[in-house]
Scaffold this motif. Structure first.
Motif, short mmCIF file in Angstrom:
data_model
loop_
_atom_site.label_atom_id
_atom_site.label_comp_id
_atom_site.label_asym_id
_atom_site.label_seq_id
_atom_site.Cartn_x
_atom_site.Cartn_y
_atom_site.Cartn_z
N TYR A 40 0.42 -1.38 -6.85
CA TYR A 40 -0.91 -1.97 -6.84
C TYR A 40 -1.79 -1.29 -7.89
O TYR A 40 -1.63 -0.09 -8.17
N PRO A 41 -2.76 -2.03 -8.47
CA PRO A 41 -3.71 -1.40 -9.41
C PRO A 41 -4.43 -0.22 -8.77
O PRO A 41 -4.74 0.77 -9.44
N GLN A 42 -4.70 -0.33 -7.47
CA GLN A 42 -5.26 0.77 -6.70
C GLN A 42 -4.76 0.64 -5.26
O GLN A 42 -4.41 -0.45 -4.83
N THR A 45 -6.03 -0.20 1.55
CA THR A 45 -6.25 0.43 2.85
C THR A 45 -6.67 -0.62 3.88
O THR A 45 -7.52 -1.46 3.59
N PHE A 46 -6.08 -0.56 5.06
CA PHE A 46 -6.36 -1.52 6.13
C PHE A 46 -6.65 -0.79 7.43
O PHE A 46 -6.07 0.27 7.71
N ASN A 47 -7.53 -1.38 8.21
CA ASN A 47 -7.79 -0.90 9.57
C ASN A 47 -6.94 -1.74 10.51
O ASN A 47 -7.23 -2.90 10.75
N THR A 54 -2.61 2.96 4.46
CA THR A 54 -2.78 2.90 3.01
C THR A 54 -1.43 2.67 2.34
O THR A 54 -0.45 3.35 2.66
N LEU A 55 -1.39 1.69 1.46
CA LEU A 55 -0.17 1.40 0.70
C LEU A 55 -0.48 1.52 -0.79
O LEU A 55 -1.48 1.00 -1.26
N LYS A 56 0.42 2.16 -1.50
CA LYS A 56 0.27 2.31 -2.95
C LYS A 56 1.10 1.28 -3.70
O LYS A 56 0.83 1.02 -4.88
N GLY A 145 6.84 9.51 8.79
CA GLY A 145 7.49 10.65 8.17
C GLY A 145 8.75 10.27 7.41
O GLY A 145 9.17 10.98 6.49
N TYR A 146 9.34 9.15 7.77
CA TYR A 146 10.51 8.63 7.06
C TYR A 146 10.11 7.66 5.95
O TYR A 146 10.96 6.98 5.38
N GLY A 147 8.83 7.56 5.67
CA GLY A 147 8.36 6.69 4.60
C GLY A 147 8.23 5.24 5.00
O GLY A 147 8.21 4.34 4.14
N ILE A 148 8.10 4.97 6.29
CA ILE A 148 7.98 3.60 6.79
C ILE A 148 6.54 3.35 7.21
O ILE A 148 6.02 4.01 8.12
N THR A 149 5.87 2.40 6.56
CA THR A 149 4.52 2.01 6.95
C THR A 149 4.60 1.01 8.09
O THR A 149 5.35 0.03 8.01
#
Length: 295
Positions: A40-42, A45-47, A54-56, A145-149
């Motif tokens: 993403y350009p930036q 972030t979601f509630n 937050t996803l990059k 912790g395992y990188g799973i959103t």
């Protein structure tokens, strides 16, 4: 009798809405996994019901934990991202418009997702119904912790459901498609409500299971909202402490629903649940049972 049939038809439409819209099926299965830029350009972030996510970059491998979550991804044309699905035993099968797409997605687990299956799946994103989490089996912090959103499906109102559609659209870069989908849902609900306008509501019991009472949904359960939209009234809609409650057989008889909606899982079968209801000394006295009004 006419009021009953109006409600039954309307409720069938509303139950379909609980999964996904039928009229956008042409997008099912299409995605831009290889075409779109993943970063993403930036950061986004979601509630998500009190949790900040937050996803990059755009997720590459998704698990949909719950049949409704899987069908949302199919309806939005995101099925190619999904590498596994769970709770297949909690559905009578996908809507026919999405059956080919959904059935091609591998089953991570036929029933509830297991910790081992999720962690070893290689997924980087989960869209899952809330009650798949929070136990010792699936702890969100461990999965992170395992990188799973983890994005939970926990809507209790239509507005919250629309927000989930919108968020998924932003995460996967299909905002316009998600907005169209939401508009379609609103139009279909309005059409149903216009048709039932002026009709007295039909009283409804949700029968999930019976054991020392009836396990049913309360007034804050999403299913109760669908019943309202279709012209019905949950007989236990006044209960609002928990989404799911156990009520006595006597309480059900006192409120005497006109219609009983039975949840259809793999086991016990609907036929077994019907036999339970008809054999019960109290439930067998209900008008809905005497008139064979089941859905």
């Amino acid at each position: 009798m006419k009021k009953y049939f109006y409600f039954m038809g309307a409720l069938l439409i509303m139950i379909a809405l609980n999964f996904v819209s039928c009229s956008r099926s042409k997008t099912a299965g299409s995605s831009n996994v290889s075409e779109d830029s993943l970063v993403y350009p930036q950061p986004l972030t979601f509630n998500n019901y009190g949790r900040s996510i937050t996803l990059k970059e755009k997720p590459k491998k998704v698990l949909t934990l719950g049949p409704n979550c899987t069908e949302v991804f199919a309806a939005l044309g995101l099925a190619d991202y999904v590498i596994g699905r769970s709770l297949v035993n909690h559905s009578r099968g996908p809507l026919s418009e999405y059956a080919d797409v959904v059935n091609k997605i591998p089953e991570l687990n036929h029933a509830a997702a297991t910790r081992e299956a999720v962690i070893s799946s290689g997924a980087d994103f989960i869209y899952g119904i809330d009650w798949e989490f929070g136990s010792e089996n699936l702890e969100i912090k461990e999965l992170e912790g395992y990188g799973i959103t983890v994005y939970m499906n926990s809507a209790s109102t239509m507005d919250e459901m629309y927000q989930e559609f919108s968020d998924i659209g932003k995460i996967f870069g299909i905002e316009d498609r998600a907005a169209t989908f939401v508009g379609d849902q609103k139009m279909r609900i309005k059409t149903v409500q216009d048709k039932i306008s002026g009709l007295a509501p039909v009283s409804v019991l949700i029968y999930d299971s019976g054991n020392d009472g009836v396990f049913t949904c309360s007034g804050i359960n999403f299913e109760s909202y669908l019943i309202d939209f279709a012209g019905g009234k949950n007989i236990f809609g006044d209960l609002k402490e928990k989404a799911w409650v156990t009520v006595s057989y006597e309480a059900v008889l006192q409120r005497n629903p006109q219609v009983i909606i039975i949840h259809d899982y793999d086991s016990p079968s609907v036929e077994e649940k019907l036999a339970e209801i008809r054999a019960n000394n109290t439930l067998s006295l209900l008008d809905a049972v005497k008139n064979n009004r089941f859905l």
